[in-house]
Design a protein around this motif. Structure first.
Motif, PDB file in Angstrom:
ATOM      1  N   ARG A 116       0.825  -1.213   0.000  1.00 26.22           N
ATOM      2  CA  ARG A 116       0.000   0.000   0.000  1.00 26.22           C
ATOM      3  C   ARG A 116       0.859   1.263   0.000  1.00 26.22           C
ATOM      4  O   ARG A 116       0.502   2.257  -0.635  1.00 26.22           O
ATOM      5  CB  ARG A 116      -0.950  -0.020   1.203  1.00 26.22           C
ATOM      6  CG  ARG A 116      -2.062  -1.060   1.088  1.00 26.22           C
ATOM      7  CD  ARG A 116      -3.111  -0.864   2.159  1.00 26.22           C
ATOM      8  NE  ARG A 116      -2.582  -1.157   3.495  1.00 26.22           N
ATOM      9  CZ  ARG A 116      -2.657  -2.339   4.078  1.00 26.22           C
ATOM     10  NH1 ARG A 116      -3.216  -3.359   3.445  1.00 26.22           N
ATOM     11  NH2 ARG A 116      -2.172  -2.533   5.282  1.00 26.22           N
ATOM     12  N   ASP A 117       1.995   1.237   0.700  1.00 25.46           N
ATOM     13  CA  ASP A 117       2.860   2.418   0.751  1.00 25.46           C
ATOM     14  C   ASP A 117       3.447   2.755  -0.617  1.00 25.46           C
ATOM     15  O   ASP A 117       3.689   3.924  -0.922  1.00 25.46           O
ATOM     16  CB  ASP A 117       4.006   2.195   1.747  1.00 25.46           C
ATOM     17  CG  ASP A 117       3.523   2.253   3.205  1.00 25.46           C
ATOM     18  OD1 ASP A 117       2.389   2.721   3.423  1.00 25.46           O
ATOM     19  OD2 ASP A 117       4.278   1.824   4.098  1.00 25.46           O
ATOM     20  N   TYR A 118       3.693   1.720  -1.416  1.00 30.56           N
ATOM     21  CA  TYR A 118       4.323   1.933  -2.721  1.00 30.56           C
ATOM     22  C   TYR A 118       3.356   1.669  -3.880  1.00 30.56           C
ATOM     23  O   TYR A 118       3.791   1.436  -5.007  1.00 30.56           O
ATOM     24  CB  TYR A 118       5.553   1.036  -2.858  1.00 30.56           C
ATOM     25  CG  TYR A 118       6.664   1.407  -1.919  1.00 30.56           C
ATOM     26  CD1 TYR A 118       7.575   2.415  -2.227  1.00 30.56           C
ATOM     27  CD2 TYR A 118       6.802   0.743  -0.691  1.00 30.56           C
ATOM     28  CE1 TYR A 118       8.583   2.769  -1.351  1.00 30.56           C
ATOM     29  CE2 TYR A 118       7.820   1.084   0.192  1.00 30.56           C
ATOM     30  CZ  TYR A 118       8.707   2.097  -0.143  1.00 30.56           C
ATOM     31  OH  TYR A 118       9.714   2.447   0.730  1.00 30.56           O
ATOM     32  N   ILE A 119       2.052   1.726  -3.583  1.00 33.03           N
ATOM     33  CA  ILE A 119       1.050   1.361  -4.577  1.00 33.03           C
ATOM     34  C   ILE A 119       1.107   2.225  -5.826  1.00 33.03           C
ATOM     35  O   ILE A 119       0.965   1.744  -6.955  1.00 33.03           O
ATOM     36  CB  ILE A 119      -0.380   1.376  -3.963  1.00 33.03           C
ATOM     37  CG1 ILE A 119      -1.399   0.829  -4.956  1.00 33.03           C
ATOM     38  CG2 ILE A 119      -0.760   2.768  -3.504  1.00 33.03           C
ATOM     39  CD1 ILE A 119      -1.163  -0.590  -5.378  1.00 33.03           C
ATOM     40  N   ILE A 120       1.340   3.535  -5.664  1.00 31.68           N
ATOM     41  CA  ILE A 120       1.379   4.418  -6.826  1.00 31.68           C
ATOM     42  C   ILE A 120       2.556   4.060  -7.724  1.00 31.68           C
ATOM     43  O   ILE A 120       2.417   3.976  -8.954  1.00 31.68           O
ATOM     44  CB  ILE A 120       1.474   5.898  -6.394  1.00 31.68           C
ATOM     45  CG1 ILE A 120       0.232   6.297  -5.584  1.00 31.68           C
ATOM     46  CG2 ILE A 120       1.602   6.801  -7.618  1.00 31.68           C
ATOM     47  CD1 ILE A 120      -1.073   6.133  -6.338  1.00 31.68           C
ATOM     48  N   LEU A 121       3.709   3.832  -7.130  1.00 34.91           N
ATOM     49  CA  LEU A 121       4.879   3.439  -7.913  1.00 34.91           C
ATOM     50  C   LEU A 121       4.630   2.113  -8.623  1.00 34.91           C
ATOM     51  O   LEU A 121       4.982   1.944  -9.798  1.00 34.91           O
ATOM     52  CB  LEU A 121       6.108   3.319  -6.999  1.00 34.91           C
ATOM     53  CG  LEU A 121       7.401   2.822  -7.666  1.00 34.91           C
ATOM     54  CD1 LEU A 121       7.826   3.767  -8.787  1.00 34.91           C
ATOM     55  CD2 LEU A 121       8.507   2.662  -6.632  1.00 34.91           C
ATOM     56  N   ILE A 122       4.007   1.177  -7.914  1.00 35.43           N
ATOM     57  CA  ILE A 122       3.703  -0.133  -8.509  1.00 35.43           C
ATOM     58  C   ILE A 122       2.750   0.024  -9.690  1.00 35.43           C
ATOM     59  O   ILE A 122       2.942  -0.584 -10.751  1.00 35.43           O
ATOM     60  CB  ILE A 122       3.098  -1.075  -7.447  1.00 35.43           C
ATOM     61  CG1 ILE A 122       4.162  -1.418  -6.394  1.00 35.43           C
ATOM     62  CG2 ILE A 122       2.550  -2.345  -8.089  1.00 35.43           C
ATOM     63  CD1 ILE A 122       3.609  -2.140  -5.189  1.00 35.43           C
ATOM     64  N   ILE A 123       1.726   0.867  -9.529  1.00 32.37           N
ATOM     65  CA  ILE A 123       0.760   1.096 -10.612  1.00 32.37           C
ATOM     66  C   ILE A 123       1.439   1.724 -11.822  1.00 32.37           C
ATOM     67  O   ILE A 123       1.182   1.330 -12.972  1.00 32.37           O
ATOM     68  CB  ILE A 123      -0.401   1.984 -10.112  1.00 32.37           C
ATOM     69  CG1 ILE A 123      -1.294   1.183  -9.158  1.00 32.37           C
ATOM     70  CG2 ILE A 123      -1.234   2.510 -11.288  1.00 32.37           C
ATOM     71  CD1 ILE A 123      -2.391   2.001  -8.510  1.00 32.37           C
ATOM     72  N   ILE A 124       2.317   2.687 -11.586  1.00 25.43           N
ATOM     73  CA  ILE A 124       3.028   3.339 -12.697  1.00 25.43           C
ATOM     74  C   ILE A 124       3.890   2.327 -13.443  1.00 25.43           C
ATOM     75  O   ILE A 124       3.906   2.286 -14.683  1.00 25.43           O
ATOM     76  CB  ILE A 124       3.891   4.506 -12.172  1.00 25.43           C
ATOM     77  CG1 ILE A 124       2.992   5.657 -11.731  1.00 25.43           C
ATOM     78  CG2 ILE A 124       4.869   4.990 -13.245  1.00 25.43           C
ATOM     79  CD1 ILE A 124       3.724   6.794 -11.047  1.00 25.43           C
ATOM     80  N   LEU A 125       4.597   1.466 -12.706  1.00 28.48           N
ATOM     81  CA  LEU A 125       5.424   0.441 -13.344  1.00 28.48           C
ATOM     82  C   LEU A 125       4.572  -0.535 -14.150  1.00 28.48           C
ATOM     83  O   LEU A 125       4.959  -0.945 -15.255  1.00 28.48           O
ATOM     84  CB  LEU A 125       6.227  -0.314 -12.278  1.00 28.48           C
ATOM     85  CG  LEU A 125       7.319   0.491 -11.569  1.00 28.48           C
ATOM     86  CD1 LEU A 125       7.964  -0.348 -10.463  1.00 28.48           C
ATOM     87  CD2 LEU A 125       8.376   0.970 -12.561  1.00 28.48           C
ATOM     88  N   ILE A 126       3.422  -0.906 -13.605  1.00 35.22           N
ATOM     89  CA  ILE A 126       2.511  -1.809 -14.327  1.00 35.22           C
ATOM     90  C   ILE A 126       1.999  -1.140 -15.599  1.00 35.22           C
ATOM     91  O   ILE A 126       1.918  -1.773 -16.663  1.00 35.22           O
ATOM     92  CB  ILE A 126       1.340  -2.237 -13.416  1.00 35.22           C
ATOM     93  CG1 ILE A 126       1.847  -3.210 -12.343  1.00 35.22           C
ATOM     94  CG2 ILE A 126       0.220  -2.886 -14.230  1.00 35.22           C
ATOM     95  CD1 ILE A 126       0.813  -3.574 -11.304  1.00 35.22           C
TER      96      ILE A 126
END
Length: 365
Positions: free
Chosen positions: A137-147
């Motif tokens: 959850r803390d890195y969700i935005i970064l994960i979404i951008i990478l996806i």
């Protein structure tokens, strides 16, 4: 109000695509879901901007993550379906993993009451507990951008492979339009959070992502109303003009060559029922652009163009002294529908009637 209006428009388009019976139903439904998620994305943004970061609407908290992480997989499956008509397979379910991960990470949160959501949301941000879910959850935005960028790569790879084999395909042009719009959205999405993280921009006051969504919806709306057959794979994108510049001119020349092959090799003019619409379908062009190519490169209209090939065929048959076909049989064999139109076209081309022309060859022999 502008974003809300486009949200409503995307919602209507999404429903229409989901219920659309013409064309590929699976592709239509995938694209319909994609548009419905864009609609919700805009609606969520309207709520976010109109209130204090969505806190007056606690049931919307974190629901924006669902469309963000689902755009790439949906668009990839839609584009594969459009380009190759591939059936959805069991392994395509792997593309649902990103979306499912959101429900796993936030599923317990989504079912809480409004007051519990507000309290839990604060704990999520300030808790010192280290768990796999919290890290996610803390890195969700970064994960979404990478996806998102991962799926941009997959979509481009599909486009590149198809382009090698189908350079002039109308499908390629449509997919390129979708790919370009989605890439612009992902870049604006990434910059939005990057600049906010660097404190170079106030996140709450930026509408860049919304404008990209509006542009995407606007383009789809235009094609939906002005050129709806693009979605059933029958027409070419309407903004293509065959002018003397760059690739557009080369594309027109390819269509000219394809038209000549249809006439010279496949002899489609022998079909009694051939119309401009049928010829356009064979070329995968619109009726307007097919007529435009005939006018530009052959200096004639559709009927003159087709009749010219039919008369040439008739001349070959009439010139063959070993041919035993009578005039009526030749009329039928060359694609004409009636004697009158055949005689008129033949005399216009040769300056004499078919009977006189045939007799002249009989005398010579």
């Amino acid at each position: 109000m502008l974003f809300f209006a486009f949200s409503f428009q995307a919602f209507i388009l999404g429903i229409l695509f989901f219920l659309k019976r013409k064309g590929d139903r699976v592709a239509n439904r995938l694209f319909g879901i994609f548009l419905l998620l864009f609609s919700y994305n805009l609606l969520y943004n309207c709520s976010y901007w109109a209130t204090n970061k969505g806190l007056y609407h606690p049931h919307l908290l974190f629901t924006n993550l669902i469309p963000w992480i689902s755009y790439g997989p949906l668009l990839l499956l839609y584009i594969r379906r459009v380009l190759y008509q591939k059936k959805l397979r069991l392994k395509d379910g792997l593309h649902a993993i990103p979306t499912l991960s959101i429900f796993i990470a936030y599923g317990d949160f989504y079912i809480l009451s409004a007051s519990e959501k507000l309290q839990t949301a604060r704990q999520m941000f300030f808790s010192q507990e280290i768990t796999l879910g919290k890290i996610y959850r803390d890195y969700i935005i970064l994960i979404i951008i990478l996806i998102m960028f991962f799926y941009i790569g997959l979509i481009y790879n599909e486009y590149r492979k198809y382009k090698k084999e189908n350079f002039s395909s109308h499908k390629r042009l449509w997919v390129l339009s979708l790919f370009t719009c989605f890439t612009a959205y992902v870049i604006s999405f990434s910059l939005y959070f990057l600049l906010g993280y660097l404190k170079l921009m106030t996140l709450a006051g930026d509408y860049t992502i919304g404008y990209c969504i509006v542009a995407f919806i606007g383009i789809v709306s235009y094609f939906s109303f002005m050129q709806p057959d693009i979605f059933s794979g029958k027409k070419i994108i309407p903004y293509i003009k065959y002018r003397k510049n760059g690739m557009l001119e080369s594309f027109a020349l390819e269509m000219k060559q394809k038209l000549e092959d249809l006439m010279g090799i496949e002899k489609v003019y022998l079909d009694h029922t051939l119309t401009l619409d049928k010829l356009a379908d064979l070329l995968n062009l619109s009726k307007h652009h097919t007529s435009q190519i005939i006018n530009k490169y052959f200096q004639s209209n559709f009927f003159e163009f087709i009749n010219n090939y039919r008369i040439k065929e008739a001349i070959v048959l009439l010139s063959d002294t070993s041919n035993t076909m009578n005039i009526n049989e030749i009329i039928d064999a060359t694609g004409f529908n009636n004697r009158s139109s055949f005689y008129t076209a033949f005399k216009k081309t040769t300056g004499m009637s078919p009977t006189s022309y045939q007799k002249s060859f009989s005398k010579e022999s």
